[in-house]
Design a protein around this motif. Structure first.
Motif, PDB file in Angstrom:
ATOM      1  N   CYS A  19      -0.916  26.526  -3.745  1.00  0.00           N
ATOM      2  CA  CYS A  19       0.020  25.664  -3.673  1.00  0.00           C
ATOM      3  C   CYS A  19       1.503  26.087  -4.124  1.00  0.00           C
ATOM      4  CB  CYS A  19       0.108  24.410  -4.731  1.00  0.00           C
ATOM      5  SG  CYS A  19      -0.309  22.753  -4.217  1.00  0.00           S
ATOM      6  N   LEU A  56       5.317  25.918  -5.166  1.00  0.00           N
ATOM      7  CA  LEU A  56       6.142  25.042  -5.543  1.00  0.00           C
ATOM      8  C   LEU A  56       7.500  25.635  -5.541  1.00  0.00           C
ATOM      9  CD1 LEU A  56       4.411  23.846  -8.692  1.00  0.00           C
ATOM     10  CD2 LEU A  56       4.146  22.709  -6.605  1.00  0.00           C
ATOM     11  N   TYR A 101       9.922  20.176  -4.661  1.00  0.00           N
ATOM     12  CA  TYR A 101       8.808  20.852  -4.549  1.00  0.00           C
ATOM     13  C   TYR A 101       8.496  21.299  -3.291  1.00  0.00           C
ATOM     14  CZ  TYR A 101       3.523  20.831  -4.076  1.00  0.00           C
ATOM     15  OH  TYR A 101       2.300  21.064  -3.683  1.00  0.00           O
ATOM     16  N   GLN A 157      -4.074  19.759   2.257  1.00  0.00           N
ATOM     17  CA  GLN A 157      -3.399  19.931   0.964  1.00  0.00           C
ATOM     18  C   GLN A 157      -1.953  19.138   1.174  1.00  0.00           C
ATOM     19  OE1 GLN A 157      -4.674  21.884  -1.791  1.00  0.00           O
ATOM     20  NE2 GLN A 157      -2.764  21.312  -2.929  1.00  0.00           N
ATOM     21  N   ASP A 181      -0.897  16.301  -1.121  1.00  0.00           N
ATOM     22  CA  ASP A 181      -0.002  16.539  -2.346  1.00  0.00           C
ATOM     23  C   ASP A 181       0.890  15.531  -2.517  1.00  0.00           C
ATOM     24  OD1 ASP A 181      -1.252  18.629  -3.849  1.00  0.00           O
ATOM     25  OD2 ASP A 181      -0.180  20.026  -2.771  1.00  0.00           O
ATOM     26  N   ALA A 215      -8.323  27.963 -10.229  1.00  0.00           N
ATOM     27  CA  ALA A 215      -8.365  26.904  -9.177  1.00  0.00           C
ATOM     28  C   ALA A 215      -9.518  26.940  -8.556  1.00  0.00           C
ATOM     29  CB  ALA A 215      -7.183  27.118  -8.309  1.00  0.00           C
ATOM     30  N   THR A 237      -4.223  29.602  -8.824  1.00  0.00           N
ATOM     31  CA  THR A 237      -2.769  29.033  -8.882  1.00  0.00           C
ATOM     32  C   THR A 237      -2.191  29.959  -9.421  1.00  0.00           C
ATOM     33  OG1 THR A 237      -3.477  26.848  -8.775  1.00  0.00           O
ATOM     34  CG2 THR A 237      -1.229  27.120  -9.586  1.00  0.00           C
ATOM     35  N   TYR A 267       1.964  31.033 -10.424  1.00  0.00           N
ATOM     36  CA  TYR A 267       3.294  30.760 -10.087  1.00  0.00           C
ATOM     37  C   TYR A 267       4.332  31.003 -11.151  1.00  0.00           C
ATOM     38  CZ  TYR A 267       1.892  27.222 -13.738  1.00  0.00           C
ATOM     39  OH  TYR A 267       1.320  26.877 -14.569  1.00  0.00           O
ATOM     40  N   ARG A 278      -1.474  21.036 -12.276  1.00  0.00           N
ATOM     41  CA  ARG A 278      -2.396  21.375 -11.024  1.00  0.00           C
ATOM     42  C   ARG A 278      -3.742  21.294 -11.294  1.00  0.00           C
ATOM     43  NH1 ARG A 278       2.258  24.154 -12.878  1.00  0.00           N
ATOM     44  NH2 ARG A 278       3.935  24.813 -11.292  1.00  0.00           N
ATOM     45  N   VAL A 290      -1.830  18.358  -6.724  1.00  0.00           N
ATOM     46  CA  VAL A 290      -0.761  18.767  -7.772  1.00  0.00           C
ATOM     47  C   VAL A 290      -0.431  17.109  -8.199  1.00  0.00           C
ATOM     48  CG1 VAL A 290       1.197  18.656  -5.959  1.00  0.00           C
ATOM     49  CG2 VAL A 290       1.410  19.609  -8.281  1.00  0.00           C
TER      50      VAL A 290
END
Length: 543
Positions: free
Chosen positions: A11, A13, A47, A64, A68, A295, A516, A518, A529, A535
């Motif tokens: 994901c 963000l 986001y 997804q 999300d 994840a 994941t 980030y 998450r 999310v």
């Protein structure tokens, strides 16, 4: 997810600054605080959703980029909490009969839709039967098959009345299963099982296509949707737990380029990003600027087993053995993903406390010499002197392109095969996969609930998620038996046997397991998450 996704490396963000002053997108609560002279401004989280959602309609947007959004605009009987375990949501409690087959959910008092209508048990009954209705053509319908009568209705062999989901009264929903399903409480937190407002849906078939006509029941409500650009939500003050929603809203951007997303973050315009450029990855990880969380899910390629040359199992296995997955994650992705050595990703515990992936062992491996031998064997079986032209299709974005180019080079180096590349927009590619029009194409799977069956049932011959043309009666029976097996130890053994068949018959080419990764500003907190979910901004806050 199961779930057909055209996902990147997890994901991505993008979080923006707090918007100053009062705006039409702030919640009534924030507006009142501003009017009263308090120094309270709406906190709008930005986001990056990558691209336009497939659909906001819960049974339709089975990916997804859709879920999300749906996960924050709607809510089911349960919701995955901060600890990733299901907890009461629209349902305040539930009871299960000793045989594990009948669930009785009791809804909360005073729960409402964003248009003010009460949320009733009948909305859940209607939504779940709509999910299963063959006319809906939902790719998520198979998730409900543990319910008695569900598979028969979805396959056109039964009726909606045979589906054992019943609103006893406005507050009570009864669900009867064909066999025990230990994962049910977690599964109904998935967007596929979210309710829809029956009156709204029946009045307007396109109700989920525009912000003005969407009616939801979650922490946020959709107020604006500029297609292929951005979608805005504000806090839903009708929500039963609105007191614990700290954000004034969420704006979903649709930036489908990782470098652009990272640049926005690096210039201080964004609070968080999952876009970590490969050329900066080593430096950013060394400086501890990247957070990595566990994840779930698997990136893979689908073979079309009905199309030459991939109607030959040894040719498929040759392509699998030709891919150096460790090199792919180390030199191309560079975000500490794990190379896939099977299909079911790590993180799923068995009854003895072991990890399903570790217990199952490595079912595929990189071996260039073996790849060449398998290719030669397959070509001999198919009576090829020259391999038919092969095209690898991937969804349009820079990460998928880099992966495809790397795999293309591996096929050349390790098999001596020149594979062509083609890119398509995600929706188009998925549609062509379903019609078995592509030879070899990118996919991904993110689980809807924490059980290996969620990974494995998607490749039953009757499941629309498969998109490979693959049929194996032994595999189908193992999955069916696993659904019917009440003994957890035996059930897991059946699933291990099924995964071995899946990898040995090779309708898919696993690439890597998701994580994941980030970067995030210290001003942002509370984003959840979920490894086995989506999310969640319910508890997020901008300090």
């Amino acid at each position: 997810m199961k779930k057909g996704l055209a996902l990147l490396v997890g994901c991505t963000l993008i979080i923006g600054t707090i918007l100053a002053g009062c705006s039409k997108d702030q919640s009534p609560e924030a507006a009142k605080a501003t009017d009263s002279g308090k120094d309270t401004k709406p906190k709008i989280l930005l986001y990056n959703n990558l691209k336009e959602p497939t659909s906001i309609d819960p049974p339709i947007g089975f990916d997804q980029v859709s879920y999300d959004i749906v996960n924050n605009a709607f809510e089911g009987l349960t919701r995955l909490g901060k600890d990733h375990n299901p907890e009461p949501a629209m349902a305040k409690e539930w009871k299960v009969t000793p045989d594990g087959k009948k669930y009785t959910f009791t809804l909360r008092d005073g729960i409402k839709w964003t248009n003010g209508d009460p949320v009733k048990a009948a909305d859940f009954e209607y939504a779940w039967k709509r999910l299963l209705d063959p006319k809906t053509a939902s790719d998520a319908a198979f998730l409900a098959y543990p319910i008695e009568g569900a598979e028969a209705f979805n396959s056109g062999k039964g009726s909606a009345d045979d589906v054992k989901v019943k609103a006893v009264d406005d507050k009570t929903l009864e669900v009867t299963l064909a066999q025990p399903a230990s994962w049910l409480i977690g599964m109904v937190s998935s967007p596929a099982f979210f309710p829809v407002n029956k009156a709204v849906v029946e009045k307007n078939a396109k109700w989920a296509g525009e912000a003005a006509t969407i009616v939801s029941n979650g922490p946020f409500t959709i107020t604006e949707w500029k297609h292929d650009s951005e979608l805005k939500m504000v806090k839903n003050d009708q929500y039963w737990d609105a007191a614990n929603v700290k954000l004034g809203g969420v704006t979903y951007k649709m930036v489908n380029d990782s470098n652009t997303a990272y640049q926005l973050y690096s210039t201080g315009e964004l609070h968080t990003t999952g876009s970590i450029p490969a050329d900066l990855s080593e430096k950013l990880f060394a400086e501890n600027k990247v957070t990595v969380e566990d994840a779930a899910g698997t990136a893979f390629y689908r073979f079309n087993t009905k199309m030459e040359p991939f109607n030959n199992v040894n040719i498929r296995k040759a392509f699998i053995a030709a891919v150096d997955r460790q090199k792919l994650v180390d030199l191309v992705l560079k975000q500490k993903q794990k190379p896939a050595d099977g299909y079911v990703s790590p993180g799923l515990k068995d009854p003895a406390g072991g990890d399903f992936r570790k217990v199952g062992g490595s079912l595929i491996k990189f071996d260039a010499a073996e790849a060449k031998q398998l290719l030669a064997k397959g070509m001999q079986e198919a009576k090829y002197t020259t391999l038919p032209e092969v095209t690898l299709t991937y969804n349009t974005n820079d990460v998928s392109q880099r992966i495809a180019q790397a795999v293309q080079a591996m096929f050349k180096d390790n098999l001596g095969i020149d594979v062509k590349l083609a890119n398509k927009e995600g929706k188009v590619m998925t549609d062509e996969q379903k019609k078995l029009q592509l030879q070899l194409s990118r996919s991904s799977f993110l689980p809807d609930f924490a059980d290996p069956i969620n990974f494995l049932d998607g490749f039953q011959s009757t499941n629309p998620f498969s998109r490979t043309g693959w049929v194996n009666a032994s595999y189908d029976k193992l999955i069916k038996d696993a659904y019917n097996e009440p003994d957890e130890k035996k059930r897991f053994a059946l699933m291990h046997d099924a995964e071995k068949i899946l990898m040995d018959d090779a309708p898919i080419l696993p690439l890597y397991f998701y994580n994941t990764a980030y970067m995030q500003s210290e001003k942002l907190e509370g984003v959840v998450r979920h490894a086995f979910g989506f999310v969640d901004f319910k508890w997020a806050n901008l300090k």
